[in-house]
Write an enzyme that holds these catalytic residues in place. Structure first.
Site, PDB file in Angstrom:
ATOM      1  N   GLU A   1       0.596  -1.522  -0.249  1.00 26.32           N
ATOM      2  CA  GLU A   1      -0.482   0.037   0.120  1.00 26.32           C
ATOM      3  C   GLU A   1       1.077   1.071  -0.442  1.00 26.32           C
ATOM      4  O   GLU A   1       0.547   2.131  -0.703  1.00 26.32           O
ATOM      5  CB  GLU A   1      -0.980   0.404   1.204  1.00 26.32           C
ATOM      6  CG  GLU A   1      -2.119   0.665   1.245  1.00 26.32           C
ATOM      7  CD  GLU A   1      -3.389   0.961   2.080  1.00 26.32           C
ATOM      8  OE1 GLU A   1      -3.692   0.535   1.517  1.00 26.32           O
ATOM      9  OE2 GLU A   1      -2.980   1.313   3.411  1.00 26.32           O
TER      10      GLU A   1
ATOM     11  N   HIS B   1       5.422 -26.466   3.706  1.00 24.50           N
ATOM     12  CA  HIS B   1       4.686 -27.840   3.198  1.00 24.50           C
ATOM     13  C   HIS B   1       2.979 -27.389   1.724  1.00 24.50           C
ATOM     14  O   HIS B   1       2.100 -27.723   1.603  1.00 24.50           O
ATOM     15  CB  HIS B   1       3.874 -28.621   3.874  1.00 24.50           C
ATOM     16  CG  HIS B   1       4.590 -29.536   5.142  1.00 24.50           C
ATOM     17  ND1 HIS B   1       4.794 -30.382   4.640  1.00 24.50           N
ATOM     18  CD2 HIS B   1       5.330 -28.578   6.385  1.00 24.50           C
ATOM     19  CE1 HIS B   1       5.851 -30.762   6.069  1.00 24.50           C
ATOM     20  NE2 HIS B   1       6.273 -29.585   7.034  1.00 24.50           N
TER      21      HIS B   1
ATOM     22  N   LYS C   1     -13.545   1.440  -3.406  1.00 20.78           N
ATOM     23  CA  LYS C   1     -14.578   2.660  -2.615  1.00 20.78           C
ATOM     24  C   LYS C   1     -15.808   3.265  -3.672  1.00 20.78           C
ATOM     25  O   LYS C   1     -16.879   3.225  -3.107  1.00 20.78           O
ATOM     26  CB  LYS C   1     -14.046   3.310  -2.001  1.00 20.78           C
ATOM     27  CG  LYS C   1     -13.663   2.758  -0.964  1.00 20.78           C
ATOM     28  CD  LYS C   1     -12.853   3.382  -0.287  1.00 20.78           C
ATOM     29  CE  LYS C   1     -11.839   3.340   1.913  1.00 20.78           C
ATOM     30  NZ  LYS C   1     -11.367   4.576   1.727  1.00 20.78           N
TER      31      LYS C   1
END
Length: 551
Positions: free
Chosen positions: A353, A384, A512
């Site tokens: 960000e 794994h 948004k």
């Protein structure tokens, strides 16, 4: 940034073996650094001292020293929003706050810190109680983004310091299922709620806050209703951390329960502020102050140490080297500590960000790439999962290994194996295994020549993957503070070299805006500007959202 110089420097490195660099006998010692709480071994990076010196020259040429000074002095380095970037001042002594902020603002910050400390003290001692007079057993923190990730990573990292009488929970996702599951575990009469939102308008946070408020009021007893205690539930059990005091008051929160925020503290760097209230409630004031002290010690190291011995600067330059010179697009964060399980997610936000940009601070299109894709998981679980790809695909993925030498568990053998795996993975990523080595090993078995020829290629590993290993003695508030500050400064330095504004996040805004439009469309508004795909998805949602699940 001189990208041509970087490219010419990388010419030899791209065909060089990291293992060969250890022909220099003192490499492990020469390519390591220590601070008061952390030790960095970067000897497994594919870089020489000459190349590193050239990187330092590039940093000097772009004015890194001046940028560091400007940030700590309160220059408005967030130029797109006209703001200073002063989260570091929140962990500095009061005398420095006064020098940088001036007496009035420094006193305001101190008052907020004292207010927060009193809340923590009063809750932990049972002075501050619920509307029924009971001690609080749980804290529910509601926020998103920086007000979530910073709290989450610190809570898990310092879980051994938590007050066992008070459980702290954090909710961010707007998915009602997550909230519903959490509320099932809580008693409304003994739950303290902290809403963290600078504007007190953040969609996800306010939806969750309203849902929790509705839950609490619906749990009110007949006696509460008869005594008109319902408003007291919110007034006594809710806190807000916000700069929009009027909105918090309108929500029903007691003015004395509202802690301030400042626009010069970005969300992803806000754990040091009043946003840290849920953490302080969990670990206590003393440990919260130790967290800030550890960060402050890293600040001092960062400000006062020459670049060659400066841990955040070196880590930043290595990241630039891997991203722009060697052209590796990703960074793996692998903490070998269950308590640091939230660190990869925290750094995803803080790094991507901050520096996931493609234009300079002046608005020009950049001619180089910026932030890598950050991912990771706690060890040994990652071994794994994605470690298979890291060892045997053609992709080179630079890695930060992070480990504490001492564990807190009674199972000391487990911790020894954990540390061994951490060191082994960094070695394996560097060493790899050639076809000749594999064939030699298989020749010791009972396999035929034909079987060896078939199997051997599948067991080779490319190696030559660069890594850092960050070591601390023990996970403590001081070491965690230093660790978080280290990455903050590393990201800042990279932003300076990439010439981006690391402290805005306009990329979040488009989603948004469209989210608001699509919500209106879901509610029936027409929007012909949306794509046919989105309109089709909206229509499908409207047609099927009330369908009863078959299971």
């Amino acid at each position: 940034m001189d990208i041509k110089k970087l490219s010419s420097l990388a010419h030899c490195a791209k065909t060089r073996s990291i293992v060969s660099l250890f022909d220099q006998k003192e490499r492990a010692n020469d390519f390591s650094l220590s601070t008061s709480h952390l030790y960095l071994d970067y000897s497994k990076q594919n870089i020489t001292d000459v190349e590193l010196e050239q990187l330092i020259e590039i940093a000097e040429d772009v004015g890194l020293s001046e940028s560091i000074t400007g940030q700590f002095n309160g220059d408005k380095i967030n130029n797109t929003e006209g703001r200073s970037v002063l989260h570091t001042i929140l962990r500095a002594p009061q005398v420095i706050k006064q020098q940088i902020l001036g007496d009035t603002l420094a006193n305001e910050v101190e008052a907020a810190e004292l207010q927060m400390a009193k809340v923590v003290n009063d809750v932990q001692k049972g002075i501050l109680t619920s509307h029924t007079g009971q001690r609080f057993t749980d804290v529910l923190a509601i926020g998103i983004g920086g007000s979530y990730y910073g709290v989450k990573v610190s809570l898990s990292a310092l879980e051994h310091y938590r007050d066992l009488a008070l459980s702290v929970h954090v909710i961010a996702n707007v998915d009602g299922g997550a909230l519903e599951e959490k509320l099932k575990t809580l008693n409304f009469e003994t739950t303290l709620v902290v809403v963290i939102s600078k504007t007190f308008t953040t969609q996800e946070t306010m939806l969750n806050a309203k849902a929790v408020k509705q839950w609490m009021l619906s749990c009110a007893s007949v006696k509460d209703l008869e005594l008109n205690n319902v408003p007291l539930i919110i007034e006594k059990q809710w806190f807000a951390v916000s700069s929009n005091i009027e909105a918090a008051k309108e929500f029903g929160i007691n003015i004395k329960h509202i802690l301030p925020m400042w626009d010069w503290v970005g969300g992803r760097f806000s754990i040091w502020s009043t946003v840290g209230l849920p953490l302080a409630l969990a670990i206590g004031n003393d440990n919260f102050n130790k967290l800030k002290q550890g960060a402050y010690e890293m600040d001092v190291h960062f400000k006062s140490t020459d670049f060659k011995n400066n841990m955040p600067v070196i880590m930043a330059l290595l990241g630039i080297w891997n991203r722009n010179a060697l052209e590796y697009p990703t960074l793996a964060i692998l903490p070998y500590a269950h308590s640091l399980r939230a660190l990869p997610g925290y750094l995803q936000q803080t790094d991507m960000e901050s520096n996931g940009k493609s234009v300079s601070k002046s608005g020009d299109k950049l001619s180089w790439l910026t932030a890598p894709v950050v991912f990771g998981q706690e060890g040994t679980n990652g071994q794994h999962a994605f470690m298979q790809l890291m060892h045997q695909s053609d992709d080179i993925i630079p890695t930060d290994f992070i480990v504490a030498l001492k564990g807190r568990s009674q199972y000391t053998e487990n911790h020894k194996v954990l540390v061994a795996n951490c060191f082994a993975q960094s070695e394996a990523l560097m060493q790899g295994k050639t076809l000749t080595q594999v064939e030699s090993e298989l020749e010791m078995s009972a396999l035929s020549t034909a079987e060896i020829s078939l199997i051997a290629p599948h067991k080779t590993m490319k190696g030559n993957t660069p890594s850092n290993t960050l070591v601390m003695d023990l996970l403590t508030p001081e070491t965690i503070g230093s660790l978080l500050a280290l990455y903050e400064h590393k990201i800042f330095v990279q932003g300076v070299l990439w010439q981006v504004n690391s402290f805005d996040q306009w990329g979040v805004e488009l989603g948004k805006q469209l989210g608001t439009r699509i919500l209106s469309a879901i509610d029936g508004a027409e929007d012909d500007l949306l794509s046919a795909s989105s309109q089709s998805l909206i229509a499908r949602f409207r047609a099927r959202s009330n369908v009863t699940p078959s299971v």
